[in-house]
Design a protein around this motif. Sequence first.
Motif, PDB file in Angstrom:
ATOM      1  N   GLY A 137      38.330  41.543  38.334  1.00  0.00           N
ATOM      2  CA  GLY A 137      38.518  40.248  39.058  1.00  0.00           C
ATOM      3  C   GLY A 137      37.407  39.970  40.186  1.00  0.00           C
ATOM      4  O   GLY A 137      36.844  38.738  40.330  1.00  0.00           O
ATOM      5  N   HIS A 138      36.732  40.933  40.839  1.00  0.00           N
ATOM      6  CA  HIS A 138      35.690  40.949  41.575  1.00  0.00           C
ATOM      7  C   HIS A 138      34.561  40.463  40.906  1.00  0.00           C
ATOM      8  O   HIS A 138      33.735  39.651  41.302  1.00  0.00           O
ATOM      9  N   HIS A 139      34.396  41.191  39.631  1.00  0.00           N
ATOM     10  CA  HIS A 139      33.240  40.629  38.825  1.00  0.00           C
ATOM     11  C   HIS A 139      33.212  39.304  38.425  1.00  0.00           C
ATOM     12  O   HIS A 139      32.419  38.327  38.570  1.00  0.00           O
ATOM     13  N   ILE A 140      34.707  38.671  37.824  1.00  0.00           N
ATOM     14  CA  ILE A 140      34.881  37.362  37.633  1.00  0.00           C
ATOM     15  C   ILE A 140      34.562  36.371  38.837  1.00  0.00           C
ATOM     16  O   ILE A 140      33.875  35.191  38.779  1.00  0.00           O
ATOM     17  N   HIS A 141      34.986  36.803  40.066  1.00  0.00           N
ATOM     18  CA  HIS A 141      34.750  35.902  41.103  1.00  0.00           C
ATOM     19  C   HIS A 141      33.247  35.551  41.571  1.00  0.00           C
ATOM     20  O   HIS A 141      32.808  34.322  41.636  1.00  0.00           O
TER      21      HIS A 141
END
Length: 172
Positions: A155-159
């Motif tokens: 999710g951090h990557h997606i953000h």
Amino acid sequence: MNRSDIISLPTYFDHYILKVEDIELNDAFENSIHQLNNLAINQLHKIGLKTYQEGKWTTHKIIQHIIDWERIWCYRTLINARGETTISLPHDEESMAQHCNADERSIQDLLKELITVRQATQLMFQSFNRTQLQINCKFNKTEMSVLAMGFNIIGHHIHHFNVIEERYYPLV
């Protein structure tokens, strides 16, 4: 295990975790690797070292941040999954960005490193059994399951790639 198998979403990090589809963790890792392998590298080249606002990180530094952050979170996950009781200390992402040399590296080199780190992260999470995925990780003032840590990393990557798409791609 799926994202919906996370029993308790951690405050603050829930916004990263909820960016990931409710699918098996391994499938989420596969999707993230696929996304990285299919990035519009030409767009990133055209952006170069531009930022959308003074004081913001370049795309190079954002990618380096994702790499650094993932390595730190893998360490936190591993020590907890293996029964270590040490509580890892916080890190200062601004200081780390200030002292990295990401702007001196090519975008291809950074992406190659990110993909390699992501593949290693995926393999680490594949090594955990169901019991280990349900272990609670404690660090700083936060607690979340190993499973939540995996979805948090993705999710951090997606953000950050959403930020690149929304704020940096228009610079071209």
